[in-house]
Design a protein around this motif. Sequence first.
Motif, PDB file in Angstrom:
ATOM      1  N   GLU A  92       4.558  14.860  16.684  1.00  0.00           N
ATOM      2  CA  GLU A  92       3.356  14.776  17.506  1.00  0.00           C
ATOM      3  C   GLU A  92       2.120  14.651  16.616  1.00  0.00           C
ATOM      4  O   GLU A  92       1.184  13.901  16.949  1.00  0.00           O
ATOM      5  N   CYS A  93       2.097  15.352  15.504  1.00  0.00           N
ATOM      6  CA  CYS A  93       0.970  15.235  14.567  1.00  0.00           C
ATOM      7  C   CYS A  93       0.818  13.792  14.091  1.00  0.00           C
ATOM      8  O   CYS A  93      -0.293  13.243  14.092  1.00  0.00           O
ATOM      9  N   LEU A  94       1.912  13.189  13.688  1.00  0.00           N
ATOM     10  CA  LEU A  94       1.857  11.816  13.185  1.00  0.00           C
ATOM     11  C   LEU A  94       1.492  10.836  14.285  1.00  0.00           C
ATOM     12  O   LEU A  94       0.824   9.823  14.041  1.00  0.00           O
ATOM     13  N   LEU A 122      -2.568   4.692   9.027  1.00  0.00           N
ATOM     14  CA  LEU A 122      -1.214   5.112   8.691  1.00  0.00           C
ATOM     15  C   LEU A 122      -0.397   3.844   8.438  1.00  0.00           C
ATOM     16  O   LEU A 122      -0.409   2.915   9.259  1.00  0.00           O
ATOM     17  N   HIS A 123       0.266   3.779   7.284  1.00  0.00           N
ATOM     18  CA  HIS A 123       1.022   2.584   6.910  1.00  0.00           C
ATOM     19  C   HIS A 123       2.373   3.004   6.363  1.00  0.00           C
ATOM     20  O   HIS A 123       2.453   3.676   5.336  1.00  0.00           O
ATOM     21  N   ASP A 124       3.436   2.638   7.073  1.00  0.00           N
ATOM     22  CA  ASP A 124       4.799   3.020   6.682  1.00  0.00           C
ATOM     23  C   ASP A 124       4.921   4.532   6.482  1.00  0.00           C
ATOM     24  O   ASP A 124       5.591   4.995   5.551  1.00  0.00           O
ATOM     25  N   GLY A 125       4.236   5.283   7.335  1.00  0.00           N
ATOM     26  CA  GLY A 125       4.322   6.733   7.295  1.00  0.00           C
ATOM     27  C   GLY A 125       3.394   7.401   6.311  1.00  0.00           C
ATOM     28  O   GLY A 125       3.350   8.636   6.239  1.00  0.00           O
ATOM     29  N   ASP A 126       2.653   6.607   5.530  1.00  0.00           N
ATOM     30  CA  ASP A 126       1.720   7.167   4.551  1.00  0.00           C
ATOM     31  C   ASP A 126       0.276   6.956   5.005  1.00  0.00           C
ATOM     32  O   ASP A 126      -0.030   5.991   5.710  1.00  0.00           O
ATOM     33  N   VAL A 127      -0.615   7.844   4.584  1.00  0.00           N
ATOM     34  CA  VAL A 127      -2.046   7.687   4.835  1.00  0.00           C
ATOM     35  C   VAL A 127      -2.617   6.753   3.771  1.00  0.00           C
ATOM     36  O   VAL A 127      -2.361   6.929   2.575  1.00  0.00           O
ATOM     37  N   VAL A 128      -3.369   5.737   4.210  1.00  0.00           N
ATOM     38  CA  VAL A 128      -3.962   4.783   3.268  1.00  0.00           C
ATOM     39  C   VAL A 128      -5.467   4.722   3.499  1.00  0.00           C
ATOM     40  O   VAL A 128      -5.926   4.605   4.634  1.00  0.00           O
ATOM     41  N   PHE A 129      -6.228   4.837   2.421  1.00  0.00           N
ATOM     42  CA  PHE A 129      -7.673   4.631   2.512  1.00  0.00           C
ATOM     43  C   PHE A 129      -8.148   3.908   1.254  1.00  0.00           C
ATOM     44  O   PHE A 129      -7.408   3.746   0.286  1.00  0.00           O
ATOM     45  N   ARG A 130      -9.387   3.442   1.299  1.00  0.00           N
ATOM     46  CA  ARG A 130      -9.960   2.703   0.172  1.00  0.00           C
ATOM     47  C   ARG A 130     -11.165   3.441  -0.392  1.00  0.00           C
ATOM     48  O   ARG A 130     -11.893   4.097   0.345  1.00  0.00           O
ATOM     49  N   THR A 131     -11.365   3.319  -1.689  1.00  0.00           N
ATOM     50  CA  THR A 131     -12.508   3.945  -2.340  1.00  0.00           C
ATOM     51  C   THR A 131     -12.996   3.060  -3.477  1.00  0.00           C
ATOM     52  O   THR A 131     -12.384   2.026  -3.780  1.00  0.00           O
ATOM     53  N   ALA A 132     -14.095   3.459  -4.090  1.00  0.00           N
ATOM     54  CA  ALA A 132     -14.689   2.668  -5.167  1.00  0.00           C
ATOM     55  C   ALA A 132     -14.069   3.051  -6.512  1.00  0.00           C
ATOM     56  O   ALA A 132     -13.820   4.225  -6.782  1.00  0.00           O
ATOM     57  N   ARG A 133     -13.843   2.064  -7.339  1.00  0.00           N
ATOM     58  CA  ARG A 133     -13.359   2.336  -8.686  1.00  0.00           C
ATOM     59  C   ARG A 133     -14.445   3.067  -9.472  1.00  0.00           C
ATOM     60  O   ARG A 133     -15.612   2.700  -9.426  1.00  0.00           O
ATOM     61  N   GLY A 134     -14.041   4.118 -10.160  1.00  0.00           N
ATOM     62  CA  GLY A 134     -14.990   4.881 -10.947  1.00  0.00           C
ATOM     63  C   GLY A 134     -15.680   5.988 -10.175  1.00  0.00           C
ATOM     64  O   GLY A 134     -16.445   6.768 -10.745  1.00  0.00           O
TER      65      GLY A 134
END
Length: 218
Positions: A92-94, A122-134
Amino acid sequence: MTGNGDFGRRIHHHRERLGLTLEQVADRAGMSAGYVQHLETHLGTPDSGTVTRLATALETTPQNLLGGGHDRPPGQGTAADEPVLEVLETEECLRLVGSGGIGRVAFSGSHGPTVLPVNYRLHDGDVVFRTARGGAMDEDLRSGLEGVDIGIAFQVDRIDEVRRAGWSVLIRGAAHHVPDEEVAKVSDAGVTPWAGGERHLYVRVIPQQVTGRRIHGL
């Protein structure tokens, strides 16, 4: 939707939040579907009675539908008469976090405990996010050891002010910096950071522990 005002955007937002069609909102509010569509797509605000009926149909308040209290922190109202705290199963959480949105990344940073909001999917069961390099979530989430990832917490919640209800999900796991050769596999997740800018570094959180709570009335 183009050319409509904030009132119309709020109607559309709450309708999508509840998964309702124009016809369903109209039936709840005692209006025609055409009129609800007109309110969504045109400038202007109707009379107070119409606003109240729409707010009830959309399970929000007239104030929120009109944009009042936009900067007010949520959850300042009183609790429900008989609140129930429910412990949620992992599945239920997912399911709850599966639609993506805004989550919070918590980690031990170079300046101490740090919590930052991110747009995620959520992508293939994993959390995915984007951030800045550095940036903080690039440098602070690197262990400096080959094959060793930093453990973090990732939290998502939703609050229903009208019903004095809501839920919260906490995911604990390792933050994995997605290497360039694997970016193509996660880019189709469709993560779009609201903050904009050069945020080309993908971070994947592999859930190791998932817990959640839901507050609701009887």
